[in-house]
Write an enzyme that holds these catalytic residues in place. Structure first.
Site, PDB file in Angstrom:
ATOM      1  CG  ASP A   1      29.847  -9.345  19.108  1.00 38.15           C
ATOM      2  OD1 ASP A   1      30.239 -10.682  19.567  1.00 38.15           O
ATOM      3  OD2 ASP A   1      30.271  -8.329  19.117  1.00 38.15           O
TER       4      ASP A   1
ATOM      5  CE  LYS B   1      27.630  -6.585   9.595  1.00 35.60           C
ATOM      6  NZ  LYS B   1      27.271  -5.630  10.740  1.00 35.60           N
ATOM      7  CB  THR B   2      31.733  -7.616   9.569  1.00 29.01           C
ATOM      8  OG1 THR B   2      32.637  -6.777  10.050  1.00 29.01           O
ATOM      9  CG2 THR B   2      32.479  -9.122   9.382  1.00 29.01           C
TER      10      THR B   2
ATOM     11  CE1 TYR C   1      31.508   4.708  11.868  1.00 28.15           C
ATOM     12  CE2 TYR C   1      33.490   6.087  11.781  1.00 28.15           C
ATOM     13  CZ  TYR C   1      32.438   5.079  12.454  1.00 28.15           C
ATOM     14  OH  TYR C   1      32.516   4.771  13.716  1.00 28.15           O
TER      15      TYR C   1
ATOM     16  N   GLY D   1      27.328  -2.748  12.196  1.00 32.54           N
ATOM     17  CA  GLY D   1      27.983  -1.714  11.205  1.00 32.54           C
ATOM     18  C   GLY D   1      27.713  -2.075   9.854  1.00 32.54           C
TER      19      GLY D   1
ATOM     20  CG  ASP E   1      35.569  -5.127  11.177  1.00 29.47           C
ATOM     21  OD1 ASP E   1      35.299  -4.135  10.330  1.00 29.47           O
ATOM     22  OD2 ASP E   1      35.026  -5.219  12.257  1.00 29.47           O
TER      23      ASP E   1
ATOM     24  NE  ARG F   1      28.207  -1.106  16.254  1.00 30.36           N
ATOM     25  CZ  ARG F   1      28.625  -1.772  15.371  1.00 30.36           C
ATOM     26  NH1 ARG F   1      28.524  -3.145  15.433  1.00 30.36           N
ATOM     27  NH2 ARG F   1      29.357  -1.474  14.434  1.00 30.36           N
TER      28      ARG F   1
ATOM     29  CD  GLU G   1      38.066   0.347  13.828  1.00 30.52           C
ATOM     30  OE1 GLU G   1      37.741  -0.753  13.828  1.00 30.52           O
ATOM     31  OE2 GLU G   1      37.383   1.266  13.403  1.00 30.52           O
TER      32      GLU G   1
HETATM   33  P1  FBP Z   1      30.668  -4.932  12.513  1.00 28.55           P
HETATM   34  O1  FBP Z   1      31.174  -5.932  13.425  1.00 28.55           O
HETATM   35  O2  FBP Z   1      29.207  -4.686  13.001  1.00 28.55           O
HETATM   36  O3  FBP Z   1      30.270  -5.189  10.820  1.00 28.55           O
HETATM   37  O4  FBP Z   1      31.060  -3.605  12.510  1.00 28.55           O
HETATM   38  C1  FBP Z   1      32.380  -3.209  12.104  1.00 28.55           C
HETATM   39  C2  FBP Z   1      32.703  -1.848  12.047  1.00 28.55           C
HETATM   40  O5  FBP Z   1      32.749  -1.205  10.904  1.00 28.55           O
HETATM   41  C3  FBP Z   1      34.306  -1.566  12.651  1.00 28.55           C
HETATM   42  O6  FBP Z   1      35.165  -1.972  11.533  1.00 28.55           O
HETATM   43  C4  FBP Z   1      34.118  -0.497  13.449  1.00 28.55           C
HETATM   44  O7  FBP Z   1      35.080  -0.541  14.684  1.00 28.55           O
HETATM   45  C5  FBP Z   1      32.961  -0.226  13.886  1.00 28.55           C
HETATM   46  O8  FBP Z   1      31.935  -1.113  13.132  1.00 28.55           O
HETATM   47  C6  FBP Z   1      32.400   0.945  14.364  1.00 28.55           C
HETATM   48  O9  FBP Z   1      31.099   0.829  14.833  1.00 28.55           O
HETATM   49  P2  FBP Z   1      30.052   2.207  14.709  1.00 28.55           P
HETATM   50  O10 FBP Z   1      29.345   2.153  13.579  1.00 28.55           O
HETATM   51  O11 FBP Z   1      29.088   1.558  15.778  1.00 28.55           O
HETATM   52  O12 FBP Z   1      31.166   3.422  15.202  1.00 28.55           O
END
Ligand code: FBP
Length: 555
Positions: free
Chosen positions: A179, A205-206, A428, A84, A208, A148, A314
């Site tokens: 991951d 990165k994240t 987003y 993400g 979250d 991903r 979430e």
């Molecule tokens: P990452 O763990 O890859 O940083 O992504 C986090 C995230 O933004 C989460 O908060 C969310 O559940 C997920 O990506 C949503 O994924 P997608 O962009 O595939 O809808």
């Protein structure tokens, strides 16, 4: 994309670097710690990572113990944006690029297009000064795109190696979450096992915020995302305090951990903020969670306040014990018979198929959920086997249940207010915002530090920058062995090595600060409106970090 006025201004922003990384690359020294161990499952992990397990922590310093040999050699690196989006990704690439070119102007940086699949399929662009300059201090991952795809099968590993060899790469940098960095560790090991010296370095990165530990104080993007969501929550608080007629139920991204919800609560002081980790510890049921929300609604209604704000992490459903069990069973069952399940397209037939394959209590929960929500539990897993919690409308589920409970209370004359609720999902909206000054500096430093780790010939490391509540010049850069953050977890029905997610610590100062205040916030209107991210003005407004980091590191 067209260029906005703010973007033009942000091009002029010069990200700050820790003192140890400033100046000539020759002047950066290395300090090497003692061998490290994984979090748990040591024997198994030692066996999986025979070459890369147990390396020491690395710190960069001026006047340190050892110089980097031949640091100005020509180096070819490929970079991947994985998973993400998170604000600051472009600055990681810019820091890496600038470091490489400072080391040797002939060095090359390739960008793998569209995430890890770009490595497997050899889809690259050569990153030039012109390209990098157009993306400095901007949000998004559009410079090369993200994806991903998980590098998993023997064929995918072999194809990755072939691409790296074809390009003559010395190193690959993976910018990703837990991951993706697990994948980086496996790739580092694979390259060594196959007799090459191609290095692999990760960057944390994240949005979250769950890729953290004593050495990774925060993942990049968390700061900006939380500030963006908090601005929006603050705006909604003011709106509802003006009209006094809506309860806003806001689900916040963060997949599993509740770091984002907690940080936003600390920044905005909502009436209710659910923390998944606490719900799991108290083994709360869905009904008990609804009771907690309704307690605030009823109390406020008795004061004449029929409005408020509820924050929902979430990943909440995965922390409610019986729903967690249901999700676990669904994951394993669907993973084990993926093709058979994929062939069933109708929800009723899917339920029937599941009835003989999951436990009776889990099946009962499935039946008790509103059908549209139950269907969301069956949607495709991500390539790492996770349920896509961003697509489960928990905020609507809770509103529906609160409506029912309040109606019942009204009949029993326990409640006489008005309940009108609106559902929101902020996710987003925050992932591609212009990075805050903090994220712009932090990311640039992480990218630059990744270059120094490569120059030092290291592999299987995560770029790290610490001491983040101090001014950037005092930040401490270096590298953390990826295996040090690992344990084994159940994925796709079997035990796999993964970097352990950091959940909200209920003994930590951020949660305790929230817990001390929440009863007041539940009843009284105590909203804080933090406003938009500030780039220009006094340093305490423009350069401050998150409340979480400040509480974790200050007295
Ligand atoms: P990452 O763990 O890859 O940083 O992504 C986090 C995230 O933004 C989460 O908060 C969310 O559940 C997920 O990506 C949503 O994924 P997608 O962009 O595939 O809808």
């Amino acid at each position: 994309m067209n260029i906005s006025i703010l973007q033009k201004e942000r091009y002029n922003y010069n990200p700050k670097l820790p003192q140890s990384l400033c100046g000539s690359v020759d002047d950066i020294d290395i300090e090497t710690g003692i061998p490290t161990e994984a979090i748990s499952d040591l024997a198994e992990l030692r066996d999986i990572f025979k070459q890369t397990y147990g390396k020491p922590i690395i710190t960069f310093a001026k006047d340190g113990e050892k110089k980097i040999e031949n640091s100005n050699r020509e180096i070819k690196v490929g970079v991947i944006l994985s998973g993400g989006q998170a604000p600051g990704g472009h600055n990681v690439i810019a820091g890496l690029f600038d470091g490489l070119k400072k080391g040797n102007p002939a060095s090359t940086l390739y960008g793998f297009k569209g995430g890890p699949s770009g490595l497997i399929e050899n889809k690259t662009i050569t990153l030039t000064n012109e390209i990098i300059d157009a993306y400095r201090n901007t949000g998004g991952f559009d410079i090369i795109g993200s994806g991903r795809t998980k590098i998993e099968t023997p064929e995918q590993f072999a194809a990755s190696l072939e691409t790296a060899k074809k390009l003559g790469l010395d190193a690959i940098v993976v910018i990703g979450g837990d991951d993706s960095n697990t994948n980086a560790a496996l790739l580092a090991e694979y390259f060594l096992n196959n007799g090459t010296s191609i290095q692999v370095i990760g960057c944390p990165k994240t949005i979250d915020g769950d890729l953290k530990n004593e050495h990774i104080e925060t993942s990049f993007g968390f700061d900006t995302a939380c500030k963006t969501y908090s601005e929006l929550i603050g705006n909604l608080s003011r709106d509802t305090n003006s009209a006094k007629k809506y309860w806003h139920f806001i689900k916040l991204m963060g997949r599993s951990a509740s770091h984002i919800a907690l940080e936003c609560a600390l920044q905005t002081q909502p009436n209710v903020c659910l923390i998944s980790e606490e719900i799991e510890e108290k083994a709360m049921s869905l009904n008990q969670i609804v009771d907690q929300i309704c307690a605030s609604i009823v109390k406020r209604a008795s004061n004449g306040d029929n409005f408020g704000i509820v924050l929902i992490p979430e990943g909440l459903v995965e922390f409610i014990p019986d729903i967690k069990k249901l999700i676990g069973e669904l994951n394993d069952t669907i993973a084990a018979q993926a093709q058979e399940f994929a062939a069933i397209t109708n929800f009723i037939d899917q339920l029937y198929w599941l009835s003989s394959r999951i436990s009776e209590p889990s099946y009962r929960i499935m039946q008790s959920l509103p059908p549209d929500i139950a269907q969301q539990f069956l949607m495709d897993r991500d390539p790492h086997g996770n349920v896509q919690v961003s697509r489960i409308e928990t905020e609507k589920l809770l509103i529906g249940m609160a409506e029912k409970k309040l109606a019942a209370m009204k009949e029993q004359k326990q409640y006489s207010g008005k309940f009108s609720a609106l559902a929101h999902f902020f996710g987003y909206e925050g992932r591609c915002a212009f990075p805050s000054n903090f994220d712009a500096d932090y990311c640039y430093s992480l990218g630059y530090s990744a270059f120094v780790l490569i120059a030092a010939g290291l592999t299987g490391y995560l770029s790290s920058v610490k001491n983040l509540i101090a001014p950037a010049s005092q930040w401490i850069a270096g590298g953390i062995p990826l295996t040090m953050m690992m344990n084994l977890e159940q994925r796709h029905g079997s035990k796999k090595p993964v970097i352990k997610k950091a959940l909200v610590e209920l003994n930590g100062k951020p949660f305790k600060t929230f817990a001390q205040n929440r009863d007041t916030w539940a009843e009284k209107t105590s909203f804080l409106v933090p406003g938009a991210i500030q780039y220009f003005g006094p340093s305490e407004v423009c350069d401050s970090t998150t409340v979480t980091l400040r509480l974790e590191h200050c007295l």
